[in-house]
Design a protein around this motif. Structure first.
Motif, PDB file in Angstrom:
ATOM      1  N   GLU A 132     -10.404  64.118  -4.197  1.00  0.00           N
ATOM      2  CA  GLU A 132     -10.690  64.981  -3.046  1.00  0.00           C
ATOM      3  C   GLU A 132      -9.431  65.761  -2.718  1.00  0.00           C
ATOM      4  O   GLU A 132      -8.330  65.212  -2.757  1.00  0.00           O
ATOM      5  CB  GLU A 132     -11.087  64.173  -1.805  1.00  0.00           C
ATOM      6  CG  GLU A 132     -12.504  63.708  -1.820  1.00  0.00           C
ATOM      7  CD  GLU A 132     -12.908  63.034  -0.506  1.00  0.00           C
ATOM      8  OE1 GLU A 132     -14.066  62.633  -0.429  1.00  0.00           O
ATOM      9  OE2 GLU A 132     -12.076  62.894   0.415  1.00  0.00           O
ATOM     10  N   ALA A 133      -9.602  67.050  -2.393  1.00  0.00           N
ATOM     11  CA  ALA A 133      -8.459  67.896  -2.054  1.00  0.00           C
ATOM     12  C   ALA A 133      -7.862  67.471  -0.719  1.00  0.00           C
ATOM     13  O   ALA A 133      -8.586  67.145   0.224  1.00  0.00           O
ATOM     14  CB  ALA A 133      -8.897  69.352  -1.985  1.00  0.00           C
ATOM     15  N   LEU A 134      -6.539  67.477  -0.656  1.00  0.00           N
ATOM     16  CA  LEU A 134      -5.808  67.198   0.577  1.00  0.00           C
ATOM     17  C   LEU A 134      -4.713  68.249   0.703  1.00  0.00           C
ATOM     18  O   LEU A 134      -3.878  68.388  -0.194  1.00  0.00           O
ATOM     19  CB  LEU A 134      -5.176  65.804   0.539  1.00  0.00           C
ATOM     20  CG  LEU A 134      -4.220  65.465   1.690  1.00  0.00           C
ATOM     21  CD1 LEU A 134      -4.971  65.424   3.017  1.00  0.00           C
ATOM     22  CD2 LEU A 134      -3.514  64.143   1.425  1.00  0.00           C
ATOM     23  N   ASP A 135      -4.725  69.000   1.799  1.00  0.00           N
ATOM     24  CA  ASP A 135      -3.667  69.970   2.078  1.00  0.00           C
ATOM     25  C   ASP A 135      -2.804  69.424   3.203  1.00  0.00           C
ATOM     26  O   ASP A 135      -3.321  69.052   4.256  1.00  0.00           O
ATOM     27  CB  ASP A 135      -4.252  71.322   2.498  1.00  0.00           C
ATOM     28  CG  ASP A 135      -4.904  72.060   1.334  1.00  0.00           C
ATOM     29  OD1 ASP A 135      -4.872  71.544   0.197  1.00  0.00           O
ATOM     30  OD2 ASP A 135      -5.448  73.145   1.566  1.00  0.00           O
ATOM     31  N   VAL A 136      -1.514  69.355   2.961  1.00  0.00           N
ATOM     32  CA  VAL A 136      -0.548  68.897   3.960  1.00  0.00           C
ATOM     33  C   VAL A 136       0.321  70.098   4.317  1.00  0.00           C
ATOM     34  O   VAL A 136       0.997  70.654   3.451  1.00  0.00           O
ATOM     35  CB  VAL A 136       0.307  67.739   3.412  1.00  0.00           C
ATOM     36  CG1 VAL A 136       1.357  67.329   4.426  1.00  0.00           C
ATOM     37  CG2 VAL A 136      -0.573  66.557   3.031  1.00  0.00           C
ATOM     38  N   THR A 137       0.263  70.508   5.595  1.00  0.00           N
ATOM     39  CA  THR A 137       0.953  71.721   6.044  1.00  0.00           C
ATOM     40  C   THR A 137       2.006  71.367   7.083  1.00  0.00           C
ATOM     41  O   THR A 137       1.780  70.525   7.945  1.00  0.00           O
ATOM     42  CB  THR A 137      -0.073  72.720   6.627  1.00  0.00           C
ATOM     43  OG1 THR A 137      -1.017  73.032   5.601  1.00  0.00           O
ATOM     44  CG2 THR A 137       0.594  73.998   7.090  1.00  0.00           C
ATOM     45  N   PHE A 138       3.157  72.036   6.989  1.00  0.00           N
ATOM     46  CA  PHE A 138       4.230  71.841   7.952  1.00  0.00           C
ATOM     47  C   PHE A 138       5.061  73.123   8.003  1.00  0.00           C
ATOM     48  O   PHE A 138       4.942  73.978   7.134  1.00  0.00           O
ATOM     49  CB  PHE A 138       5.102  70.627   7.585  1.00  0.00           C
ATOM     50  CG  PHE A 138       5.554  70.610   6.148  1.00  0.00           C
ATOM     51  CD1 PHE A 138       6.725  71.232   5.768  1.00  0.00           C
ATOM     52  CD2 PHE A 138       4.782  69.980   5.185  1.00  0.00           C
ATOM     53  CE1 PHE A 138       7.131  71.228   4.446  1.00  0.00           C
ATOM     54  CE2 PHE A 138       5.184  69.972   3.850  1.00  0.00           C
ATOM     55  CZ  PHE A 138       6.365  70.595   3.485  1.00  0.00           C
ATOM     56  N   ARG A 139       5.866  73.246   9.052  1.00  0.00           N
ATOM     57  CA  ARG A 139       6.727  74.424   9.227  1.00  0.00           C
ATOM     58  C   ARG A 139       8.182  74.011   9.039  1.00  0.00           C
ATOM     59  O   ARG A 139       8.570  72.923   9.445  1.00  0.00           O
ATOM     60  CB  ARG A 139       6.504  75.047  10.602  1.00  0.00           C
ATOM     61  CG  ARG A 139       5.114  75.646  10.715  1.00  0.00           C
ATOM     62  CD  ARG A 139       4.799  76.252  12.073  1.00  0.00           C
ATOM     63  NE  ARG A 139       5.641  77.364  12.473  1.00  0.00           N
ATOM     64  CZ  ARG A 139       5.512  78.618  12.045  1.00  0.00           C
ATOM     65  NH1 ARG A 139       4.590  78.928  11.182  1.00  0.00           N
ATOM     66  NH2 ARG A 139       6.308  79.567  12.500  1.00  0.00           N
ATOM     67  N   VAL A 140       8.944  74.908   8.410  1.00  0.00           N
ATOM     68  CA  VAL A 140      10.373  74.674   8.216  1.00  0.00           C
ATOM     69  C   VAL A 140      11.131  75.965   8.464  1.00  0.00           C
ATOM     70  O   VAL A 140      10.586  77.055   8.308  1.00  0.00           O
ATOM     71  CB  VAL A 140      10.701  74.148   6.797  1.00  0.00           C
ATOM     72  CG1 VAL A 140      10.062  72.802   6.542  1.00  0.00           C
ATOM     73  CG2 VAL A 140      10.312  75.143   5.735  1.00  0.00           C
ATOM     74  N   LEU A 170      -2.762  68.775  -2.748  1.00  0.00           N
ATOM     75  CA  LEU A 170      -2.714  67.489  -3.430  1.00  0.00           C
ATOM     76  C   LEU A 170      -4.117  66.965  -3.720  1.00  0.00           C
ATOM     77  O   LEU A 170      -5.064  67.262  -2.989  1.00  0.00           O
ATOM     78  CB  LEU A 170      -2.010  66.457  -2.533  1.00  0.00           C
ATOM     79  CG  LEU A 170      -0.646  66.858  -1.988  1.00  0.00           C
ATOM     80  CD1 LEU A 170      -0.354  66.129  -0.697  1.00  0.00           C
ATOM     81  CD2 LEU A 170       0.419  66.568  -3.016  1.00  0.00           C
ATOM     82  N   ALA A 171      -4.226  66.176  -4.762  1.00  0.00           N
ATOM     83  CA  ALA A 171      -5.413  65.386  -5.049  1.00  0.00           C
ATOM     84  C   ALA A 171      -4.936  64.216  -5.904  1.00  0.00           C
ATOM     85  O   ALA A 171      -4.030  64.376  -6.720  1.00  0.00           O
ATOM     86  CB  ALA A 171      -6.466  66.202  -5.792  1.00  0.00           C
ATOM     87  N   GLU A 172      -5.516  63.081  -5.721  1.00  0.00           N
ATOM     88  CA  GLU A 172      -5.113  61.898  -6.496  1.00  0.00           C
ATOM     89  C   GLU A 172      -6.058  61.731  -7.683  1.00  0.00           C
ATOM     90  O   GLU A 172      -7.198  61.338  -7.507  1.00  0.00           O
ATOM     91  CB  GLU A 172      -5.127  60.648  -5.620  1.00  0.00           C
ATOM     92  CG  GLU A 172      -4.737  59.386  -6.365  1.00  0.00           C
ATOM     93  CD  GLU A 172      -3.402  59.490  -7.084  1.00  0.00           C
ATOM     94  OE1 GLU A 172      -3.411  59.454  -8.339  1.00  0.00           O
ATOM     95  OE2 GLU A 172      -2.358  59.602  -6.417  1.00  0.00           O
ATOM     96  N   PRO A 173      -5.577  62.043  -8.893  1.00  0.00           N
ATOM     97  CA  PRO A 173      -6.447  61.981 -10.062  1.00  0.00           C
ATOM     98  C   PRO A 173      -6.416  60.649 -10.810  1.00  0.00           C
ATOM     99  O   PRO A 173      -7.198  60.435 -11.719  1.00  0.00           O
ATOM    100  CB  PRO A 173      -5.863  63.073 -10.957  1.00  0.00           C
ATOM    101  CG  PRO A 173      -4.387  62.977 -10.682  1.00  0.00           C
ATOM    102  CD  PRO A 173      -4.293  62.646  -9.205  1.00  0.00           C
ATOM    103  N   TYR A 174      -5.501  59.757 -10.451  1.00  0.00           N
ATOM    104  CA  TYR A 174      -5.252  58.575 -11.265  1.00  0.00           C
ATOM    105  C   TYR A 174      -5.559  57.276 -10.530  1.00  0.00           C
ATOM    106  O   TYR A 174      -6.328  56.452 -11.005  1.00  0.00           O
ATOM    107  CB  TYR A 174      -3.794  58.603 -11.743  1.00  0.00           C
ATOM    108  CG  TYR A 174      -3.429  57.480 -12.674  1.00  0.00           C
ATOM    109  CD1 TYR A 174      -3.825  57.501 -14.004  1.00  0.00           C
ATOM    110  CD2 TYR A 174      -2.683  56.400 -12.217  1.00  0.00           C
ATOM    111  CE1 TYR A 174      -3.497  56.466 -14.866  1.00  0.00           C
ATOM    112  CE2 TYR A 174      -2.346  55.359 -13.074  1.00  0.00           C
ATOM    113  CZ  TYR A 174      -2.765  55.398 -14.390  1.00  0.00           C
ATOM    114  OH  TYR A 174      -2.447  54.372 -15.233  1.00  0.00           O
TER     115      TYR A 174
END
Length: 164
Positions: free
Chosen positions: A130-138, A94-98
């Motif tokens: 700015e880059a944001l990586d959100v990681t989770f397990r399923v 994710l990154a917030e461009p707006y």
């Protein structure tokens, strides 16, 4: 006693047919070869949502091109991907461009009906672009991974998704 071959042991799981290869989707963008030479497939087959591109420099990543495209949709954004049943590590890129302030874009992330990331507000974690990586397990038990993002404030936005 005598040793039994694995196929003779009751309830022995069968090995998977083929090996699972990670699925990487460059959401809203073309096929892309990442910094570690991994292939990100184009987001060509999606009919839902609006692609978004920016030329802004994206910081805090070695693959800024992945974060310069994305997709948003009014209310909800969905992906359904056929996968073998097993445990996966999912990374949303994710990154917030707006928007420029926390609280302007907040959304929930569900996988197969389970809330996995509540009230995701990118700008409460990183600055704009700015880059944001959100990681989770399923755990997938239905043969499909249904990713469902629902806007709480404004619309959900995603740059890339990696399923490993």
């Amino acid at each position: 006693g005598t040793l039994k071959a694995p196929s003779d042991v009751p309830d022995c799981p069968k090995p998977p047919v083929g090996r699972f290869r990670p699925i990487r989707i460059n959401v809203g963008g073309p096929a892309y070869l990442g910094a570690r030479r991994e292939l990100w497939q184009a987001d060509d087959d999606v009919v839902q949502g609006t692609p978004y591109k920016t030329t802004a420099d994206i910081s805090k990543t070695d693959t800024p091109e992945l974060y310069q495209s994305g997709r948003w949709n009014s209310g909800a954004l969905d992906y359904s991907i056929a996968v073998p049943n097993r445990v996966y590590t999912i990374t949303l890129k994710l990154a917030e461009p707006y928007f420029t302030q926390p609280g302007q874009r907040i959304f929930d992330v569900f996988v197969n009906g389970e809330l996995v990331v509540p009230e995701l507000d990118m700008l409460s974690r990183v600055a704009p672009n700015e880059a944001l990586d959100v990681t989770f397990r399923v755990t997938v038990t239905s043969g499909a991974l249904a990713l469902h993002m629902v806007g709480r404030v404004d619309d959900p936005f995603l740059c890339a998704v990696e399923i490993e």
